[in-house]
Design a protein around this motif. Sequence first.
Motif, short mmCIF file in Angstrom:
data_model
loop_
_atom_site.label_atom_id
_atom_site.label_comp_id
_atom_site.label_asym_id
_atom_site.label_seq_id
_atom_site.Cartn_x
_atom_site.Cartn_y
_atom_site.Cartn_z
N THR A 130 24.64 50.92 16.58
CA THR A 130 24.86 50.20 17.83
C THR A 130 26.31 49.78 17.83
O THR A 130 26.78 49.21 16.84
CB THR A 130 23.94 48.97 17.92
OG1 THR A 130 22.59 49.43 17.83
CG2 THR A 130 24.14 48.21 19.22
N ALA A 131 27.02 50.09 18.90
CA ALA A 131 28.44 49.72 18.96
C ALA A 131 28.64 48.65 20.03
O ALA A 131 27.96 48.66 21.07
CB ALA A 131 29.30 50.94 19.26
N LEU A 132 29.55 47.75 19.75
CA LEU A 132 29.89 46.69 20.69
C LEU A 132 31.37 46.74 21.00
O LEU A 132 32.18 47.10 20.13
CB LEU A 132 29.55 45.31 20.11
CG LEU A 132 28.08 45.05 19.78
CD1 LEU A 132 27.77 45.47 18.37
CD2 LEU A 132 27.74 43.59 19.98
N GLY A 133 31.71 46.38 22.21
CA GLY A 133 33.12 46.34 22.59
C GLY A 133 33.32 45.38 23.74
O GLY A 133 32.36 44.77 24.23
N TRP A 134 34.55 45.24 24.14
CA TRP A 134 34.88 44.33 25.24
C TRP A 134 35.61 45.06 26.35
O TRP A 134 36.33 46.02 26.10
CB TRP A 134 35.82 43.20 24.80
CG TRP A 134 35.58 42.55 23.49
CD1 TRP A 134 36.49 42.39 22.48
CD2 TRP A 134 34.38 41.92 23.04
NE1 TRP A 134 35.92 41.71 21.44
CE2 TRP A 134 34.63 41.41 21.76
CE3 TRP A 134 33.11 41.75 23.59
CZ2 TRP A 134 33.66 40.73 21.02
CZ3 TRP A 134 32.14 41.07 22.86
CH2 TRP A 134 32.43 40.57 21.59
N ILE A 135 35.43 44.56 27.54
CA ILE A 135 36.25 45.03 28.64
C ILE A 135 36.47 43.88 29.61
O ILE A 135 35.58 43.05 29.81
CB ILE A 135 35.63 46.25 29.36
CG1 ILE A 135 36.66 46.86 30.30
CG2 ILE A 135 34.35 45.87 30.10
CD1 ILE A 135 36.46 48.29 30.60
N GLU A 136 37.67 43.84 30.17
CA GLU A 136 37.96 42.82 31.17
C GLU A 136 36.91 42.91 32.27
O GLU A 136 36.60 44.01 32.74
CB GLU A 136 39.35 43.09 31.76
CG GLU A 136 40.23 41.88 31.85
CD GLU A 136 41.58 42.28 32.43
OE1 GLU A 136 42.32 43.00 31.73
OE2 GLU A 136 41.84 41.89 33.58
N THR A 137 36.36 41.77 32.65
CA THR A 137 35.26 41.76 33.62
C THR A 137 35.60 42.56 34.87
O THR A 137 36.66 42.38 35.46
CB THR A 137 34.91 40.30 33.99
OG1 THR A 137 34.54 39.63 32.79
CG2 THR A 137 33.76 40.23 34.99
N GLY A 138 34.70 43.48 35.20
CA GLY A 138 34.86 44.26 36.44
C GLY A 138 35.63 45.56 36.28
O GLY A 138 35.68 46.36 37.21
N LEU A 139 36.22 45.80 35.11
CA LEU A 139 37.07 46.99 34.96
C LEU A 139 36.36 48.21 34.37
O LEU A 139 36.96 49.29 34.26
CB LEU A 139 38.30 46.68 34.11
CG LEU A 139 39.42 45.86 34.77
CD1 LEU A 139 40.67 45.89 33.89
CD2 LEU A 139 39.76 46.41 36.16
#
Length: 305
Positions: A130-139
């Motif tokens: 399972t991989a987790l990551g981040w992205i600026e909200t809405g992008l």
Amino acid sequence: MAEFSIIETYFNRRRYASVDLGIGDDSALLSPPPGHQLVICTDTLVAGRHFPLNTSAHAIGWKSVAVNLSDIAAMGAQPHSILLALSLPAINESWLADFSQGLYQCCDQYNVSLIGGDTTQNPQLTITITALGWIETGLALTRSGAQVGDLIVVSGTVGDAAFGLQHPGHPLQKRLDYPTPRCETGQQLTGLATSMIDISDGLAQDLGHILKASQVGARLELSSLPVSDMLYQLTAQERWKYALAGGDDYELCFTISEKNYQAFMKLQQNVKTTTVGKITRQPGLTFEQDGQPYLFQLNGYQHFA
Ligand code: ADP
Ligand code: MG
């Protein structure tokens, strides 16, 4: 060797990049950066089905991480960490050592931490990450944003892994065993591309997902398909089949306006990208060869076919 010592010996390096609590407790703890969404995905690799039984443990370790990071990349997100659920038929220490080295090598290359998992015994070797990551909200770049007139662009080359699978020992086997998730390219496309997917089941099938979700069609130029020099020994028909219907490429396919593609090209030079066609109002996938309509039948790899 007990479960605890397997974890301790092979999967607990205690080197984390921004993790509040890593391996050793009931759960891991993370703090998402403010203004970001959590991006999360999972993929299972079953021995003999998703990789040949004689694949090296090191390659299996690398690939199980890479295929998940490719899904994170395909959203335009920055990968952060992974969880590993490992089902082993037997405890083979040299296999575990090589597997964990391959896994950590891929983690290190993309600055990702292993923050937890589960270890069980099971007759069939199965690896779920399972991989987790981040992205600026809405992008986040989903499959549903393709617009009529957008270019269809592919990173790297396609068809190599499928060719490698059918020609064991060939240099292209490396592309099957060690796919390179396009994490940086994916992130550079946020705010520029209109839709994106990673190519795991063949370009035609995966582009098909974008077309369906976006309710548009596509016209692909066969002579533009980016393939390795080594595939030029094949007939054009065979080459196109590998490029369009081979699996395991883990390249990105995205749609983007001409203007934004130029802006993107100014941003990056590391990964080759190639325009392979255009989004059309007319639904379905059609082909051209050197600008002329061309009838070409193919099917992508289907797990339950
Ligand atoms: P629990 O019984 O509470 O689920 P486990 O004994 O399964 O705990 O796991 C103990 C710790 O080791 C947990 O932090 C878990 O996330 C981690 N862990 C277990 N297996 C793995 C693995 N294969 N890779 C990484 N971490 C693991
Ligand atoms: Mg557990």
